[in-house]
Enzyme design. Structure first.
Site, PDB file in Angstrom:
ATOM      1  N   LYS A  16       0.829  -1.211   0.000  1.00  0.00           N
ATOM      2  CA  LYS A  16       0.000   0.000   0.000  1.00  0.00           C
ATOM      3  C   LYS A  16       0.870   1.271   0.000  1.00  0.00           C
ATOM      4  O   LYS A  16       0.610   2.193  -0.753  1.00  0.00           O
ATOM      5  CB  LYS A  16      -0.931   0.012   1.228  1.00  0.00           C
ATOM      6  CG  LYS A  16      -1.874  -1.191   1.302  1.00  0.00           C
ATOM      7  CD  LYS A  16      -2.866  -1.073   2.445  1.00  0.00           C
ATOM      8  CE  LYS A  16      -2.229  -1.056   3.820  1.00  0.00           C
ATOM      9  NZ  LYS A  16      -1.564  -2.324   4.214  1.00  0.00           N
ATOM     10  N   ARG A  87      -9.136   0.570   9.521  1.00  0.00           N
ATOM     11  CA  ARG A  87      -8.693  -0.775   9.888  1.00  0.00           C
ATOM     12  C   ARG A  87      -9.755  -1.531  10.680  1.00  0.00           C
ATOM     13  O   ARG A  87      -9.528  -2.685  11.031  1.00  0.00           O
ATOM     14  CB  ARG A  87      -7.423  -0.685  10.716  1.00  0.00           C
ATOM     15  CG  ARG A  87      -6.139  -0.796   9.886  1.00  0.00           C
ATOM     16  CD  ARG A  87      -4.978  -0.578  10.821  1.00  0.00           C
ATOM     17  NE  ARG A  87      -3.753  -1.232  10.477  1.00  0.00           N
ATOM     18  CZ  ARG A  87      -2.743  -0.674   9.819  1.00  0.00           C
ATOM     19  NH1 ARG A  87      -2.855   0.535   9.350  1.00  0.00           N
ATOM     20  NH2 ARG A  87      -1.631  -1.339   9.620  1.00  0.00           N
ATOM     21  N   ARG A 121      11.855  -6.535   4.794  1.00  0.00           N
ATOM     22  CA  ARG A 121      11.846  -5.092   4.518  1.00  0.00           C
ATOM     23  C   ARG A 121      12.884  -4.373   5.377  1.00  0.00           C
ATOM     24  O   ARG A 121      13.046  -4.665   6.555  1.00  0.00           O
ATOM     25  CB  ARG A 121      10.461  -4.531   4.810  1.00  0.00           C
ATOM     26  CG  ARG A 121      10.393  -3.002   4.695  1.00  0.00           C
ATOM     27  CD  ARG A 121       8.999  -2.489   4.576  1.00  0.00           C
ATOM     28  NE  ARG A 121       8.187  -2.756   5.752  1.00  0.00           N
ATOM     29  CZ  ARG A 121       6.894  -2.451   5.827  1.00  0.00           C
ATOM     30  NH1 ARG A 121       6.293  -1.910   4.788  1.00  0.00           N
ATOM     31  NH2 ARG A 121       6.208  -2.716   6.909  1.00  0.00           N
ATOM     32  N   ARG A 150      12.154  -2.111  10.736  1.00  0.00           N
ATOM     33  CA  ARG A 150      11.095  -1.573  11.602  1.00  0.00           C
ATOM     34  C   ARG A 150      10.857  -2.563  12.735  1.00  0.00           C
ATOM     35  O   ARG A 150      10.829  -3.769  12.497  1.00  0.00           O
ATOM     36  CB  ARG A 150       9.795  -1.449  10.783  1.00  0.00           C
ATOM     37  CG  ARG A 150       9.481  -0.050  10.319  1.00  0.00           C
ATOM     38  CD  ARG A 150       8.351  -0.028   9.324  1.00  0.00           C
ATOM     39  NE  ARG A 150       7.065  -0.471   9.857  1.00  0.00           N
ATOM     40  CZ  ARG A 150       5.909  -0.367   9.191  1.00  0.00           C
ATOM     41  NH1 ARG A 150       5.882   0.168   7.995  1.00  0.00           N
ATOM     42  NH2 ARG A 150       4.790  -0.795   9.719  1.00  0.00           N
ATOM     43  N   ARG A 161       0.406  -8.879  13.612  1.00  0.00           N
ATOM     44  CA  ARG A 161      -0.232  -7.865  12.750  1.00  0.00           C
ATOM     45  C   ARG A 161      -1.170  -8.529  11.757  1.00  0.00           C
ATOM     46  O   ARG A 161      -2.244  -8.013  11.455  1.00  0.00           O
ATOM     47  CB  ARG A 161       0.836  -7.061  11.997  1.00  0.00           C
ATOM     48  CG  ARG A 161       1.565  -6.086  12.904  1.00  0.00           C
ATOM     49  CD  ARG A 161       2.838  -5.574  12.253  1.00  0.00           C
ATOM     50  NE  ARG A 161       2.597  -4.695  11.132  1.00  0.00           N
ATOM     51  CZ  ARG A 161       3.499  -4.430  10.198  1.00  0.00           C
ATOM     52  NH1 ARG A 161       4.695  -4.994  10.241  1.00  0.00           N
ATOM     53  NH2 ARG A 161       3.206  -3.622   9.217  1.00  0.00           N
TER      54      ARG A 161
HETATM   55  P1  AMP Z   1       1.252   0.584   8.939  1.00  0.00           P
HETATM   56  O1  AMP Z   1       2.453   1.414   8.650  1.00  0.00           O
HETATM   57  O2  AMP Z   1       0.028   1.029   8.191  1.00  0.00           O
HETATM   58  O3  AMP Z   1       1.511  -0.895   8.823  1.00  0.00           O
HETATM   59  O4  AMP Z   1       0.902   0.854  10.495  1.00  0.00           O
HETATM   60  C1  AMP Z   1       1.824   0.536  11.519  1.00  0.00           C
HETATM   61  C2  AMP Z   1       1.110   0.465  12.852  1.00  0.00           C
HETATM   62  O5  AMP Z   1       0.489   1.725  13.157  1.00  0.00           O
HETATM   63  C3  AMP Z   1      -0.029  -0.537  12.941  1.00  0.00           C
HETATM   64  O6  AMP Z   1       0.417  -1.861  13.210  1.00  0.00           O
HETATM   65  C4  AMP Z   1      -0.860   0.039  14.093  1.00  0.00           C
HETATM   66  O7  AMP Z   1      -0.249  -0.212  15.337  1.00  0.00           O
HETATM   67  C5  AMP Z   1      -0.744   1.546  13.827  1.00  0.00           C
HETATM   68  N1  AMP Z   1      -1.841   2.018  12.935  1.00  0.00           N
HETATM   69  C6  AMP Z   1      -1.720   2.543  11.679  1.00  0.00           C
HETATM   70  N2  AMP Z   1      -2.907   2.865  11.164  1.00  0.00           N
HETATM   71  C7  AMP Z   1      -3.830   2.530  12.105  1.00  0.00           C
HETATM   72  C8  AMP Z   1      -5.257   2.586  12.176  1.00  0.00           C
HETATM   73  N3  AMP Z   1      -5.983   3.026  11.136  1.00  0.00           N
HETATM   74  N4  AMP Z   1      -5.855   2.149  13.313  1.00  0.00           N
HETATM   75  C9  AMP Z   1      -5.148   1.678  14.358  1.00  0.00           C
HETATM   76  N5  AMP Z   1      -3.813   1.579  14.359  1.00  0.00           N
HETATM   77  C10 AMP Z   1      -3.145   1.998  13.250  1.00  0.00           C
END
Ligand code: AMP
Length: 206
Positions: A16, A87, A121, A150, A161
């Site tokens: 994404k 989410r 990654r 990360r 996740r």
């Molecule tokens: P991402 O970079 O989108 O994979 O997000 C990394 C982390 O940020 C996720 O595993 C969540 O802990 C938090 N996070 C990002 N977006 C959301 C969301 N819409 N709702 C809740 N937690 C989020």
């Protein structure tokens, strides 16, 4: 051409963020990523604690915190590509009240590929650019040496996740599918090929 409002859905590791960046360049849009915004504010004090504790465990940050982050980001964007939100179904409702969407894409990628992409990654802390130990390492040795993983890309957190995704976010995909709004795109293969599938869908529609 009116500014597009594009939503990218898909599991962690579906690409994404990568595709959002490419779409933003192609159509001159802003990238709205709740994950990026939260990473930049990991130690922000909230009544629920800091985002860091949730993120490092692979759990969702509470809606109240994320909704505020989203609202601020959308206020500053005209056309945008949104990734990482919604989410869960409550977030769908919040988003629905906050904006309207032109395209809702689902990047479809198999579980084995997701785990391989996420655990391999690496990120350049200076530019934020993503690489992969197997598929895409930088040529510059200096960059190679400063790459980091990360915290939430370590294997046990990746598994968590993916479980959080199945439980909370798959119903979101189902919601858009039932509404007839979901454009499903094969997310396997090279980033350039996936990008072509996305732009073909947008241009067919324009
Ligand atoms: P991402 O970079 O989108 O994979 O997000 C990394 C982390 O940020 C996720 O595993 C969540 O802990 C938090 N996070 C990002 N977006 C959301 C969301 N819409 N709702 C809740 N937690 C989020």
């Amino acid at each position: 051409m009116a500014d597009h409002h594009i939503l990218l859905l898909g599991p962690p590791g579906a690409g994404k963020g990568t595709q959002a960046k490419k779409l933003c360049e192609e159509y001159d849009l802003d990238h709205v990523s709740t994950g990026d915004a939260l990473r930049a504010n990991k130690d922000m004090e909230t009544e629920y604690g800091t985002p860091r504790s949730f993120m490092e465990a692979g759990e969702l940050v509470p809606d109240e915190v994320v909704n505020e982050v989203l609202e601020t980001a959308l206020e500053n964007a005209d056309g945008y590509v949104l990734d990482g939100y919604p989410r869960n179904l409550d977030q769908v409702e919040f988003l629905d009240d906050a904006t309207d969407l032109d395209y809702v894409f689902f990047l479809d990628v198999g579980r084995e590929t997701l785990v391989e992409r996420l655990t391999g990654r690496r990120v350049d802390p200076e530019t934020g650019e993503n690489y992969h130990v197997k598929f895409d390492m930088p040529e510059d040795e200096e960059v190679r040496e400063r790459l980091v993983q990360r915290d939430d890309d370590e294997e046990d957190v990746v598994r968590e996740r993916l479980e959080v995704y199945e439980e909370n976010t798959e119903p979101v995909i189902e919601h858009y599918r039932e509404g007839g709004d979901l454009i499903e795109v094969d997310g396997e293969g090279a980033p350039e090929d996936v990008f072509e599938r996305l732009t073909d869908a947008i241009e067919d529609d324009d």
